[in-house]
Design an enzyme around this catalytic site. Structure first.
Site, short mmCIF file in Angstrom:
data_model
loop_
_atom_site.label_atom_id
_atom_site.label_comp_id
_atom_site.label_asym_id
_atom_site.label_seq_id
_atom_site.Cartn_x
_atom_site.Cartn_y
_atom_site.Cartn_z
N CYS A 110 0.85 -1.20 0.00
CA CYS A 110 0.00 0.00 0.00
C CYS A 110 0.87 1.24 0.00
O CYS A 110 0.66 2.18 -0.78
CB CYS A 110 -0.93 -0.01 1.22
SG CYS A 110 -2.05 1.41 1.28
N CYS A 111 1.91 1.27 0.87
CA CYS A 111 2.84 2.41 0.91
C CYS A 111 3.56 2.57 -0.44
O CYS A 111 3.82 3.69 -0.88
CB CYS A 111 3.88 2.24 2.02
SG CYS A 111 3.28 2.55 3.69
N CYS A 193 -0.79 8.68 7.34
CA CYS A 193 -2.15 8.39 6.90
C CYS A 193 -3.04 8.14 8.12
O CYS A 193 -2.59 7.57 9.13
CB CYS A 193 -2.15 7.16 6.01
SG CYS A 193 -1.34 7.42 4.42
N CYS A 196 -3.31 4.65 9.72
CA CYS A 196 -2.04 4.07 10.16
C CYS A 196 -1.35 4.94 11.21
O CYS A 196 -0.16 4.78 11.47
CB CYS A 196 -1.12 3.87 8.96
SG CYS A 196 -1.79 2.73 7.75
N CYS A 221 8.01 3.65 5.90
CA CYS A 221 7.20 3.34 4.72
C CYS A 221 8.06 3.13 3.49
O CYS A 221 7.54 2.78 2.43
CB CYS A 221 6.21 4.47 4.46
SG CYS A 221 7.00 6.07 4.27
#
Ligand code: SF4
Length: 234
Positions: A110-111, A193, A196, A221
Site C-alpha cells: 500500500c505504501c 495516513c 495508520c 514506509c
C-alpha cells in the site's frame, strides 16, 4: 547553543544548499519539522520546490493545514503528487481498502503505491531533496546524517534538522507563529495516513503511533529506508 543560534545556522545551511544544488525539492508532509523548513524556504525566498504526497488517506486535519499553508505562504507553490489511479484501484480491488492491517507485506505494498511511486515522480529530474528527518524521532532514524547520497534515487539528500530536538522544533514554530497540524496538540507527534496513525501515550517513542501494530524496526514506509543504529553523529 541557543535556539536562535540553532535557527540561524540552519537557515544559513539551507541557503548554502540552495546555492550549490539545483534543482532542489523539499518533501513536505506538513508535520512540524516540515513546517519549520517550509517557513524558512518562504522567508528566505529560496529556489526550492515544495512537494507533498497526497496518499488519499490523510487525516482531515492535514488537509486543513494544506489550505492554511496556501493562504499563509502565497509565494510558495506546493506541488501535489497522487497515487496512480489504475494501480491503486487494482490493489484495493484485489486486497480490500484497509488491507494494510493484514500483514507487513500488504502494508508495504500500500505504501509503495500511495507513497513510493509518487515520490519517484516528485524527485524525477531533481539534483537533491530536503527532508525534516531528526535523529531522535525513532530507533530507525538515529543514524540520520545532515547530508548523504541517496543512491536509490541517484541524488543528494539533505536533513538539515537532523540534530534538532523536539523542543527546538516547537520553539521555532511558536516563535515564528508557524501554522501546524492540529493533531500535534492531541498527542500525535508524528502524522501520516489516518488509518495508520494513532495518538501516543506518555513515555512512548515519538513514532510509536505510526503502524503501531508492527515491530518498531519495520515502522518506515520506504520513503526514508531504516538505517543501522549508530553511536554519535555521522
Ligand atoms: S501509511 Fe497506511 S494507508 Fe498510508 S500508504 Fe502506508 S499503508 Fe497505506
Amino acid at each position: 547553543m541557543t535556539p536562535e543560534e540553532r535557527f540561524a545556522g540552519t537557515r544559513e545551511r539551507l541557503a548554502s544548499i540552495a546555492g550549490r544544488v539545483s534543482p532542489l525539492a523539499l518533501a513536505c508532509s506538513f508535520g512540524a519539522e516540515d513546517m519549520v523548513l517550509l517557513d524558512m524556504v518562504a522567508d528566505l525566498g529560496l529556489p526550492i520546490e515544495v512537494f507533498s504526497l497526497d496518499t488519499g488517506r490523510l487525516p482531515a486535519e492535514t488537509y486543513e493545514l494544506m489550505q492554511t499553508v496556501r493562504e499563509r505562504y502565497p509565494a510558495v507553490t506546493v506541488r501535489y503528487y497522487y497515487p496512480d489511479a489504475a494501480a491503486l484501484g487494482a490493489w484495493v480491488t484485489e486486497h480490500g481498502v484497509n488491507a494494510f492491517y493484514l500483514s507487513i507485506d500488504h502494508r508495504k505494498s500500500c505504501c509503495a503505491i500511495r507513497k513510493l511511486e509518487p515520490l519517484e515522480r516528485a524527485l524525477a529530474g531533481k539534483a537533491g531533496w530536503i527532508t525534516g528527518l531528526r535523529r531522535e524521532q525513532s530507533p530507525t532514524r538515529q543514524g540520520v546524517p545532515e547530508e548523504e547520497t541517496d543512491a536509490g534515487h541517484g541524488l543528494l539528500k539533505f536533513n538539515p534538522l537532523a540534530d534538532w530536538s523536539e523542543a527546538e522544533v516547537w520553539t521555532y514554530v511558536k516563535t515564528r507563529d508557524v501554522p501546524f497540524n492540529a493533531l500535534h496538540e492531541r498527542h500525535y507527534p508524528s502524522i501520516g495516513c489516518a488509518p495508520c496513525t494513532r495518538a501516543i501515550a506518555v513515555g512512548e517513542d515519538i513514532r510509536a503511533g505510526r503502524w503501531w501494530w508492527e515491530n518498531p524496526e519495520t515502522r518506515e514506509c520506504g520513503l526514508h529506508p531504516a538505517r543501522a543504529v549508530r553511536n554519535g553523529r555521522k
